[in-house]
Design a protein around this motif. Structure first.
Motif, PDB file in Angstrom:
ATOM      1  N   GLU A  99       0.848  -1.186   0.000  1.00 53.55           N
ATOM      2  CA  GLU A  99       0.000   0.000   0.000  1.00 53.55           C
ATOM      3  C   GLU A  99       0.891   1.246   0.000  1.00 53.55           C
ATOM      4  N   GLU A 100       0.350   2.353  -0.502  1.00 55.56           N
ATOM      5  CA  GLU A 100       1.159   3.573  -0.620  1.00 55.56           C
ATOM      6  C   GLU A 100       1.609   4.095   0.738  1.00 55.56           C
ATOM      7  N   ASP A 101       0.864   3.792   1.794  1.00 57.38           N
ATOM      8  CA  ASP A 101       1.265   4.258   3.118  1.00 57.38           C
ATOM      9  C   ASP A 101       2.160   3.252   3.846  1.00 57.38           C
ATOM     10  N   GLU A 102       2.495   2.146   3.207  1.00 53.97           N
ATOM     11  CA  GLU A 102       3.411   1.174   3.786  1.00 53.97           C
ATOM     12  C   GLU A 102       4.840   1.523   3.377  1.00 53.97           C
ATOM     13  N   ALA A 103       5.766   1.508   4.353  1.00 54.36           N
ATOM     14  CA  ALA A 103       7.150   1.905   4.089  1.00 54.36           C
ATOM     15  C   ALA A 103       8.013   0.690   3.781  1.00 54.36           C
ATOM     16  N   VAL A 104       9.037   0.939   2.974  1.00 54.43           N
ATOM     17  CA  VAL A 104      10.065  -0.059   2.665  1.00 54.43           C
ATOM     18  C   VAL A 104      11.234   0.176   3.608  1.00 54.43           C
ATOM     19  N   THR A 105      11.905  -0.872   4.043  1.00 53.47           N
ATOM     20  CA  THR A 105      13.080  -0.741   4.895  1.00 53.47           C
ATOM     21  C   THR A 105      14.336  -1.041   4.074  1.00 53.47           C
ATOM     22  N   PRO A 106      15.501  -0.576   4.530  1.00 52.21           N
ATOM     23  CA  PRO A 106      16.733  -0.920   3.814  1.00 52.21           C
ATOM     24  C   PRO A 106      16.938  -2.423   3.671  1.00 52.21           C
ATOM     25  N   ALA A 107      16.460  -3.203   4.645  1.00 54.68           N
ATOM     26  CA  ALA A 107      16.601  -4.664   4.551  1.00 54.68           C
ATOM     27  C   ALA A 107      15.828  -5.226   3.361  1.00 54.68           C
ATOM     28  N   ASP A 108      14.720  -4.555   2.989  1.00 56.71           N
ATOM     29  CA  ASP A 108      13.942  -5.012   1.834  1.00 56.71           C
ATOM     30  C   ASP A 108      14.699  -4.841   0.528  1.00 56.71           C
ATOM     31  N   LEU A 109      15.742  -4.036   0.536  1.00 56.18           N
ATOM     32  CA  LEU A 109      16.500  -3.747  -0.681  1.00 56.18           C
ATOM     33  C   LEU A 109      17.845  -4.468  -0.713  1.00 56.18           C
TER      34      LEU A 109
END
Length: 265
Positions: A99-109
């Motif tokens: 969702e647009e209000d859900e954040a990505v973390t550096p670990a996801d990348l």
């Protein structure tokens, strides 16, 4: 950028040249300036982030909205705001399903190729001006560095990797075949107003007051000249039916002589 002639504030009617880097939006401050200073034109000059500081130092601009930090030995600067970082991914990427209000973390990348363009403005660890607690770029570096943010986002759309940029640049270079998600824990991108110490004058002081939200009657700003007060209105004495004179409201009054009593027969 074509280098404009050095600004000369002493020339009658000389414009105030305000530069701004990609992603900055000076429109609301420009409207306030033009309302308060109709006799001093404000010229907005777009320029690359890498050229902004030098243009102010050299006198090509009177001030600039640019990316911080700057050389405080030659420039005054005030912070305006800090942009949050976002991740730009292909539209069919797994992270685009968030969702647009859900954040990505550096670990996801961690397993992603993260494209860092040569004009990157985020203060990653090891970059000039980065704080002691700055973070490392996430993911894996690409084999080649894209020249610009536009190039990096084009490669994202082609499925070559992902890019981390300030939100304003993601909005500026938006494409229908990419998606944008907030990066939690990434470096913020500070934006400020800078002007040359050697050429500070009343105009730069006025601009500082405008961006800080001061009103035209602020004690630290120049006030517009006020018209002289109109003289108090006067009125012509008139005689009332009771035989006394009045002059305006609260004017002096003269009482009539007392009446004589009626003679009794």
């Amino acid at each position: 950028m074509d280098e404009p002639a050095t600004s000369d504030p002493t020339r009658p009617g000389a414009p105030f040249r305000l530069g701004f880097v990609p992603g900055a939006t000076p429109a609301k401050w420009a409207r306030t300036w033009r309302a308060r200073h109709p006799g001093t034109p404000l010229e907005l000059v777009p320029l690359p982030a890498a050229d902004a500081e030098r243009a102010v130092v050299d006198g090509a601009l009177d001030a600039a909205i640019l990316r911080l930090p700057v050389d405080r030995d030659v420039l005054h600067a005030i912070p305006l705001y800090v942009e949050e970082p976002v991740v730009v991914v292909p539209r069919d990427h797994l992270l685009a399903a968030l969702e647009e209000d859900e954040a990505v973390t550096p670990a996801d990348l961690a397993d992603e190729i993260v494209l860092q363009p040569a004009d990157d403005v985020l203060p990653w660890r090891g970059r000039p001006g980065a704080e002691d607690d700055a973070v490392d770029p996430p993911g894996r570096p690409p084999l080649e560095t894209p020249a610009t943010t536009v190039d990096a986002i084009a490669l994202v759309a082609a499925g070559i990797g992902v890019a981390v940029v300030p939100r304003s640049l993601a909005r500026l270079h938006h494409r229908k075949d990419t998606a944008v998600r907030t990066l939690a824990g990434g470096p913020g991108a500070p934006v400020g107003l800078a002007w040359a110490i050697a050429r500070e004058d009343e105009r730069t002081e006025d601009l500082v007051g405008i961006v800080r939200g001061r009103t035209v009657n602020s004690s630290r700003g120049r006030r517009e000249p006020t018209a002289p007060a109109a003289p108090a209105a006067t009125s012509t004495p008139r005689r009332t039916q009771q035989g006394r004179t009045q002059q305006g409201r609260g004017g002096a009054r003269r009482t009539p002589p007392p009446r004589r009593g009626r003679r009794r027969r």
